[in-house]
Design an enzyme around this catalytic site. Structure first.
Site, PDB file in Angstrom:
ATOM      1  N   LEU A   1       0.858  -1.191   0.000  1.00 17.52           N
ATOM      2  CA  LEU A   1       0.000   0.000   0.000  1.00 17.52           C
ATOM      3  C   LEU A   1       0.888   1.233   0.000  1.00 17.52           C
ATOM      4  CD1 LEU A   1      -2.807   1.351   0.325  1.00 17.52           C
ATOM      5  CD2 LEU A   1      -2.597   0.986   2.786  1.00 17.52           C
ATOM      6  N   ILE A   2       0.693   2.107  -0.987  1.00 15.02           N
ATOM      7  CA  ILE A   2       1.541   3.291  -1.161  1.00 15.02           C
ATOM      8  C   ILE A   2       0.667   4.536  -1.200  1.00 15.02           C
ATOM      9  CG2 ILE A   2       3.291   4.401  -2.608  1.00 15.02           C
ATOM     10  CD1 ILE A   2       3.865   1.632  -3.831  1.00 15.02           C
TER      11      ILE A   2
ATOM     12  N   TYR B   1       7.875  22.893   8.011  1.00 20.98           N
ATOM     13  CA  TYR B   1       8.002  21.642   7.251  1.00 20.98           C
ATOM     14  C   TYR B   1       8.983  20.704   7.947  1.00 20.98           C
ATOM     15  CZ  TYR B   1       9.353  18.463   3.472  1.00 20.98           C
ATOM     16  OH  TYR B   1       9.633  17.348   2.725  1.00 20.98           O
TER      17      TYR B   1
END
Length: 287
Positions: A7-8, A152
């Protein structure tokens, strides 16, 4: 190598887009998540869906129910999730004071909480089979906090912290947690400049007003000079997936521009972190 269910997240562009294709070409069953598969990402979703071994899922990463439904659907069909690649990311730029609380929440929701949503959903199946792999894509800016990328960096520090603790908590259960730290690559996210919301504070920063543009220009020149290939990140993810369980490193740096000093930081921290675990009676987790 046995075929895995993978799963990406964040697969409509950049590292995720390339990783889906690289992993599917090896015969693994890939579930690729993105938003708005019937709208702005329809072309990308159709292109990936046309590939053998790939199923595209429309998932809102910021919604608990959407993530749960996606993971439940994969497990219902495949019986498990062998590998989770938390690739989706989001960035805003600007002096830290220009970030509103909503700005900070938006970054952390994608870069920290979204990976956690997926981790929480896949861990029961991984624990049940006593095997699994979670790859969290952070950044060199998750090891050092650069000016004008402060928030960030904070979000990537957060994901690094979660990943490092989980790496040691889960290894005895047969589950590997690996951090991949890319540097600057010419992907869509790095080519977009999105600024924080409170621009009213800028006049108070006249003394350093020219520095953000200097940094952007310098980074652009470095990318042009080194010409880093985003496929290198996808290839590094493939190598982690193919590695034998229990042998994967905690951190992998893929950065031809600034990777040398990130590697040095990782090495120094690893040495002293091991001493810390031993001091607190958990040295056995190092093995």
């Amino acid at each position: 190598m046995s075929k895995k269910v993978i799963l990406i997240t964040g697969t409509n562009s950049g590292f995720g887009w390339l990783t889906v294709q690289s992993v599917a070409a090896l015969g693994h069953k890939v579930y690729a998540t993105m938003r708005d598969t019937k709208g702005r990402n329809a072309e990308k979703a159709n292109a990936l869906s046309a590939l053998e071994n790939v199923t595209v899922l429309d998932v809102n990463l910021t919604d608990d129910d959407s993530v749960k439904q996606a993971v439940d659907s994969v497990i219902a069909k495949e019986g498990t999730v062998d590998v989770l690649v938390n690739n989706a990311g989001f960035s805003l730029n600007g002096v830290a004071e220009s970030f509103t609380t909503a700005d900070v929440q938006s970054i952390f929701d994608i870069n920290v909480f979204a990976p956690w949503r997926f981790i929480k959903q896949v861990l029961p199946a991984m624990r049940k089979q006593s095997e699994g792999l979670i790859i969290n894509i952070t950044s060199g800016f998750g090891r050092v906090s650069f000016p004008f990328a402060t928030v960030y960096s904070g979000s990537k520090f957060g994901l690094e912290g979660i990943s490092e603790g989980l790496h040691y908590e889960l290894k005895r259960l047969g589950i590997d947690v690996a951090i991949l730290e890319p540097g600057a690559f010419p992907t869509e996210m790095n080519q977009k400049t999105n600024y924080a919301s409170d621009q009213s504070v800028f006049e108070g920063y006249d003394a350093i007003a020219d520095l953000p543009n200097k940094m952007i220009n310098a980074l652009g020149a470095l990318i042009q000079a080194h010409n880093p290939n985003p496929q290198d990140v996808a290839d590094a993810i493939v190598r982690l997936i193919e590695a034998e369980n229990g042998t994967r490193p905690l951190r992998t740096v893929v950065d031809p521009i600034t990777g040398e000093f990130i590697e040095a930081a990782n090495k120094a921290v690893a040495e002293h972190f091991g001493k810390g675990l031993t001091t607190f009676g958990m040295g056995e987790l190092l093995n």
